[in-house]
Design an enzyme around this catalytic site. Sequence first.
Site, PDB file in Angstrom:
ATOM      1  N   ARG A  47       0.844  -1.210   0.000  1.00 25.71           N
ATOM      2  CA  ARG A  47       0.000   0.000   0.000  1.00 25.71           C
ATOM      3  C   ARG A  47       0.871   1.248   0.000  1.00 25.71           C
ATOM      4  O   ARG A  47       0.550   2.248  -0.635  1.00 25.71           O
ATOM      5  CB  ARG A  47      -0.953   0.007   1.213  1.00 25.71           C
ATOM      6  CG  ARG A  47      -1.671   1.350   1.363  1.00 25.71           C
ATOM      7  CD  ARG A  47      -2.922   1.305   2.230  1.00 25.71           C
ATOM      8  NE  ARG A  47      -2.760   0.554   3.459  1.00 25.71           N
ATOM      9  CZ  ARG A  47      -2.064   0.964   4.534  1.00 25.71           C
ATOM     10  NH1 ARG A  47      -1.453   2.138   4.540  1.00 25.71           N
ATOM     11  NH2 ARG A  47      -1.972   0.200   5.609  1.00 25.71           N
ATOM     12  N   TYR A  99     -15.464  17.213 -16.235  1.00 26.58           N
ATOM     13  CA  TYR A  99     -15.854  15.809 -16.116  1.00 26.58           C
ATOM     14  C   TYR A  99     -16.956  15.701 -15.058  1.00 26.58           C
ATOM     15  O   TYR A  99     -16.803  16.208 -13.935  1.00 26.58           O
ATOM     16  CB  TYR A  99     -14.631  14.972 -15.728  1.00 26.58           C
ATOM     17  CG  TYR A  99     -14.971  13.531 -15.470  1.00 26.58           C
ATOM     18  CD1 TYR A  99     -15.478  12.736 -16.488  1.00 26.58           C
ATOM     19  CD2 TYR A  99     -14.808  12.970 -14.215  1.00 26.58           C
ATOM     20  CE1 TYR A  99     -15.820  11.415 -16.249  1.00 26.58           C
ATOM     21  CE2 TYR A  99     -15.142  11.646 -13.971  1.00 26.58           C
ATOM     22  CZ  TYR A  99     -15.647  10.881 -14.995  1.00 26.58           C
ATOM     23  OH  TYR A  99     -15.987   9.576 -14.751  1.00 26.58           O
ATOM     24  N   ASP A 171      -6.394  18.920 -15.048  1.00 26.54           N
ATOM     25  CA  ASP A 171      -6.744  17.564 -15.470  1.00 26.54           C
ATOM     26  C   ASP A 171      -6.325  17.433 -16.935  1.00 26.54           C
ATOM     27  O   ASP A 171      -6.941  18.009 -17.831  1.00 26.54           O
ATOM     28  CB  ASP A 171      -8.254  17.345 -15.287  1.00 26.54           C
ATOM     29  CG  ASP A 171      -8.686  15.919 -15.637  1.00 26.54           C
ATOM     30  OD1 ASP A 171      -8.004  15.276 -16.462  1.00 26.54           O
ATOM     31  OD2 ASP A 171      -9.719  15.461 -15.102  1.00 26.54           O
ATOM     32  N   LYS A 196      -7.442   6.262 -19.553  1.00 30.13           N
ATOM     33  CA  LYS A 196      -7.748   6.752 -20.896  1.00 30.13           C
ATOM     34  C   LYS A 196      -6.528   6.608 -21.811  1.00 30.13           C
ATOM     35  O   LYS A 196      -6.052   5.506 -21.996  1.00 30.13           O
ATOM     36  CB  LYS A 196      -8.275   8.179 -20.798  1.00 30.13           C
ATOM     37  CG  LYS A 196      -9.308   8.384 -19.664  1.00 30.13           C
ATOM     38  CD  LYS A 196     -10.617   7.657 -19.885  1.00 30.13           C
ATOM     39  CE  LYS A 196     -11.544   7.667 -18.681  1.00 30.13           C
ATOM     40  NZ  LYS A 196     -11.848   8.978 -18.120  1.00 30.13           N
TER      41      LYS A 196
HETATM   42  C1  LIG Z   1     -12.459   9.538 -17.000  1.00 30.95           C
HETATM   43  C2  LIG Z   1     -12.061  10.870 -16.506  1.00 30.95           C
HETATM   44  C3  LIG Z   1     -11.860  11.096 -15.137  1.00 30.95           C
HETATM   45  C4  LIG Z   1     -12.098  10.025 -14.085  1.00 30.95           C
HETATM   46  O1  LIG Z   1     -11.220   8.962 -14.222  1.00 30.95           O
HETATM   47  P1  LIG Z   1     -11.569   7.451 -13.727  1.00 30.95           P
HETATM   48  O2  LIG Z   1     -10.324   6.711 -14.039  1.00 30.95           O
HETATM   49  O3  LIG Z   1     -12.765   7.013 -14.533  1.00 30.95           O
HETATM   50  O4  LIG Z   1     -11.898   7.528 -12.292  1.00 30.95           O
HETATM   51  C5  LIG Z   1     -11.438  12.355 -14.736  1.00 30.95           C
HETATM   52  N1  LIG Z   1     -11.253  13.344 -15.633  1.00 30.95           N
HETATM   53  C6  LIG Z   1     -11.463  13.171 -16.954  1.00 30.95           C
HETATM   54  C7  LIG Z   1     -11.242  14.304 -17.879  1.00 30.95           C
HETATM   55  C8  LIG Z   1     -11.874  11.929 -17.437  1.00 30.95           C
HETATM   56  O5  LIG Z   1     -12.084  11.763 -18.752  1.00 30.95           O
END
Ligand SMILES: *Cc1c(COP(=O)(O)O)cnc(C)c1O
Length: 372
Positions: A47, A99, A171, A196
């Site tokens: 962890r 998001y 982000d 992603k």
């Molecule tokens: C998918 C996404 C998230 C969240 O990510 P997870 O891995 O699904 O928790 C946050 N910001 C953006 C821009 C995203 O496309």
Amino acid sequence: MNFETIAAQAAHQIDAATGAVAPPIYLSTTFERDADGEYSRGFVYSRSDNPNRRALEQCLAMLEGSAVAAAFGSGSAATAAVFQALAPGDHVIAPDDCYHGTSRMLREVFAPWGLETSFVNMTDVDSVSKAMQPNTRLIWVETPSNPLLKITDITRMAGIAHSAGARCACDNTWASPMLQRPFELGADLVVHSTTKYLSGHEDVTGGAVVSREDSEIFQRVRLIQNLCGAVPSPFDCWLALRGIRTLPARMPYHSANAGRLARFLQDNPKVSAVHYPGLPEHPGHDIAARQMSDFGGMLSFQVAGGRDAAMDVAARVRLFVRATSLGGTQSLIEHRASIEGPDSPTPDDLLRVSVGLENADDLIADLAQALG
Ligand SMILES: *Cc1c(COP(=O)(O)O)cnc(C)c1O
């Protein structure tokens, strides 16, 4: 070292014990302590730290051109760690088009916890300046935004934050570190959903907080990672690193395909609007051209005839997969308003597309038949 080289080698040293070229996966949850009570080999408990996670964190920091990174079990866990690193009573400015999970997290989890948030249209710089309060500690940027592909000027947001002693977090999920370099534009923190583009194959959930320096706020993120434990598994870290190796080959192809689809959609009479920052008509095109090296693989469009017409298009596609998420090899299409729920600000005639790595002619032919 150049970006492509960092990615292709994914911060991997040949395994000293075996010569293995691909990294081994360290499933061990615990690590041996020395006879004198020390941990000279650097690992105690998975962890807190694990060899696969450490390799992913080092690679992500190198890719963003920064000092440090902390990997999490999802992009949302990474996002939450940044907000948790603030204190109750602090104020955050976030985009009105971000998001959906992030805006829900701020409203439904962090508002009751004591964090105050103003949601503003960040394409209007003045409205961000006006939203600043004496207790503003963070400007949260997401660009290109989800799902309207709005473009926010990172340099100006970082400037507003810094002039008030606040931080700017970006982000960077949609652009990836290949297309957008938030630290070079002044950001202090970068957040990724590695689910992603970084992982890129629709087979791993993960996230990361990357920091320009080992700052006080990052040290809190690190503490939260260790004490709250929303950490990725060794195999998930391994998969994310495996995806990163081909990021430089994938992103230009995603971008080229998306550009072709955007131009096709723009010329189609059944389409009332196309949102893609690579189009010269896009209101954020000039800023995107300045702060991104290419325009990415995400776009959205609105279908003339409203919600039902949009649902019909999504129902008729054959190559595109009707699914949420983005950044993988397969093209996905999604009616965003219905997945976001009744309070969604997304237009209900809008379809969001994650343009994959298929042949662009095949994708265009599929959309052409679906639009009828
Ligand atoms: C998918 C996404 C998230 C969240 O990510 P997870 O891995 O699904 O928790 C946050 N910001 C953006 C821009 C995203 O496309």
